[in-house]
Design an enzyme around this catalytic site. Structure first.
Site, PDB file in Angstrom:
ATOM      1  N   ASP A 141       3.738   1.329   0.551  1.00 23.52           N
ATOM      2  CA  ASP A 141       3.178   2.604   1.055  1.00 23.52           C
ATOM      3  C   ASP A 141       3.213   3.628  -0.370  1.00 23.52           C
ATOM      4  OD1 ASP A 141       2.393   4.949   2.462  1.00 23.52           O
ATOM      5  OD2 ASP A 141       4.099   5.257   3.735  1.00 23.52           O
ATOM      6  N   ALA A 142       1.923   3.518  -0.907  1.00 21.40           N
ATOM      7  CA  ALA A 142       1.697   4.135  -2.131  1.00 21.40           C
ATOM      8  C   ALA A 142       0.660   5.048  -2.119  1.00 21.40           C
ATOM      9  CB  ALA A 142       1.582   3.135  -3.371  1.00 21.40           C
ATOM     10  N   LYS A 143      -0.254   4.785  -0.997  1.00 25.25           N
ATOM     11  CA  LYS A 143      -1.452   5.638  -0.955  1.00 25.25           C
ATOM     12  C   LYS A 143      -2.247   5.967  -2.248  1.00 25.25           C
ATOM     13  CE  LYS A 143       0.761   8.165   3.196  1.00 25.25           C
ATOM     14  NZ  LYS A 143       1.896   7.349   3.077  1.00 25.25           N
ATOM     15  N   ARG A 144      -2.541   4.982  -2.815  1.00 25.94           N
ATOM     16  CA  ARG A 144      -3.235   5.070  -3.867  1.00 25.94           C
ATOM     17  C   ARG A 144      -4.899   5.239  -3.703  1.00 25.94           C
ATOM     18  NH1 ARG A 144       1.042   6.319  -6.044  1.00 25.94           N
ATOM     19  NH2 ARG A 144       1.912   4.971  -7.744  1.00 25.94           N
TER      20      ARG A 144
END
Length: 310
Positions: free
Chosen positions: A102-105
Site C-alpha cells: 500500500d504505497a499509492k504510487r
C-alpha cells in the site's frame, strides 16, 4: 494470473479479508520495543516492527489470504523501517500470503517506471534483472492520467502482478474532489470507467483483470453502483471496522459468487489485544481471534459459500 491467485486463496480459506500491517511503535506491545536490539532508536523500533509483523503473519497465514503493509508506517522509521517493510513482504510471501503493497504510487511516466520496477518488476544490476520489494500487488494513484498508470499495467502483464487504483476512497473528505462532476458524472465514476477498461486488457479465469480498484465500505451506495459498473474489476475495500464500515456495507462489493473483493482491516485486527484489554504478549492470538470474527461476519453478510452462485 495474480488476481486468480488471490481469488483462489480467498475461496480455499473462505475468507475475503486482507489485514493491514500498519504498525505504529507507540501502539505496539511494549515488550517488543523493550527487548528489541539496535544501535539507535530507529533500528530498535524497526526490529520491533519486524518481530510484531512476523508474529502476526505466523498467527494469520492459515486463515487470512492476504496482508497489506502501508509503506508510510515504515518510511517514518528511516531506511531501517524500509528494510522492515522489505522483510515483511518477503516473509509474508514465504508463508503463502498474498501481499498488497500500500504505497499509492503515481507520477509521470518515467518516474512511474522506477516505482513499477521497485514494487512489481525488476531492476537491472550487474547484468542481472533483480526483484526489489516484489509484492504481489500495489496501490496506485490515477490522477496523473494514463501515462501514470500504464507503466504499472506493463509490469502486471510482464511479471504477473496486480494494481489497485484509487477510485472512491474511504476517508471522510474523499468527496471534495472525487464527487465533483465531470461531464455530468462524478469524477470517481470516470476513474472507475478507465480502470474497468484497463482490467479488460487481460482477464483471468474468474473474469477479473490485473487492474483492480480501491472502493471504500464507508460509501455503500457508491460501492454497489461501482460493482455493477465495473464487472471485471476486483475491489480492495478499505473502511471496515475502525473507519466505520460494517460487513453489510462491504457486502455490496461482491458479485453473485461471493467473489470480486477483498475487505481490509488494519487497526481493528493488529491492535485487538489493546482494544480488548488482553495481555500484550498475546497480541498475535488476539489478532487471530479478531480476524476469525471478521471472516464470520463477512460470510454472514455474503450469505453463501464463497465461489458458489447464490
Amino acid at each position: 494470473m495474480s488476481v486468480d491467485l488471490l481469488i483462489e486463496r480467498i475461496v480455499t480459506l473462505q475468507n475475503p479479508t486482507v489485514v493491514g500491517l500498519d504498525p505504529n511503535p507507540d501502539a505496539m506491545p511494549p515488550h517488543l520495543l523493550e527487548r528489541a536490539k539496535g544501535d539507535n532508536p530507529f533500528e530498535r523500533a524497526a526490529a520491533a516492527v519486524t518481530a510484531f509483523n512476523f508474529a502476526l503473519i505466523d498467527a494469520l497465514c492459515d486463515i487470512v489470504p492476504a496482508v497489506k503493509p502501508q509503506l508510510a508506517c515504515y518510511e517514518q522509521l528511516r531506511h531501517e523501517g524500509v528494510r522492515a517493510f522489505y522483510e515483511t513482504v518477503r516473509y509474508a510471501r514465504q508463508r503463502g500470503m498474498y501481499v498488497i503493497a500500500d504505497a499509492k504510487r503515481g507520477d509521470i511516466g518515467s518516474t512511474c517506471d522506477y516505482y513499477a520496477n521497485a514494487f512489481l518488476g525488476r531492476v537491472g544490476l550487474a547484468g542481472e534483472e533483480l526483484p526489489v520489494f516484489d509484492a504481489d500487488a500495489l496501490t496506485v494513484n490515477p490522477y496523473l492520467g494514463a501515462d501514470g498508470l500504464l507503466p504499472f499495467v506493463k509490469r502486471c502483464h510482464g511479471y504477473d502482478k496486480m494494481i489497485f487504483v484509487l477510485v472512491k476512497t474511504s476517508n471522510p473528505s474523499s468527496g471534495e474532489f472525487q464527487d465533483r462532476l465531470l461531464e455530468g458524472a462524478p469524477l470517481y465514476e470516470r476513474v472507475g470507467q478507465a480502470v474497468e477498461e484497463l482490467a479488460q486488457t487481460r482477464l483471468g479465469r474468474y473474469g477479473y483483470g490485473c487492474a483492480g480498484g480501491v472502493v471504500g465500505a464507508t460509501y455503500p451506495e457508491q460501492l454497489a453502483a461501482l460493482r455493477a459498473a465495473m464487472p471485471h474489476t476486483f475491489f480492495l475495500v478499505p473502511g471496515y471496522g475502525a473507519q466505520g464500515g460494517g460487513a453489510k456495507d462491504a457486502a455490496a462489493a461482491f458479485d453473485a459468487r461471493g467473489l470480486g473483493a477483498v475487505v481490509n482491516s488494519s487497526r481493528g485486527i493488529i491492535c485487538a489485544w489493546s482494544r480488548h484489554k488482553k495481555d500484550e504478549r498475546e497480541f498475535a492470538k488476539a489478532a487471530r481471534e479478531e480476524a476469525l470474527a471478521m471472516k464470520e461476519e463477512l460470510l454472514r453478510a455474503i450469505g453463501h459459500p464463497i465461489g458458489e452462485e447464490r
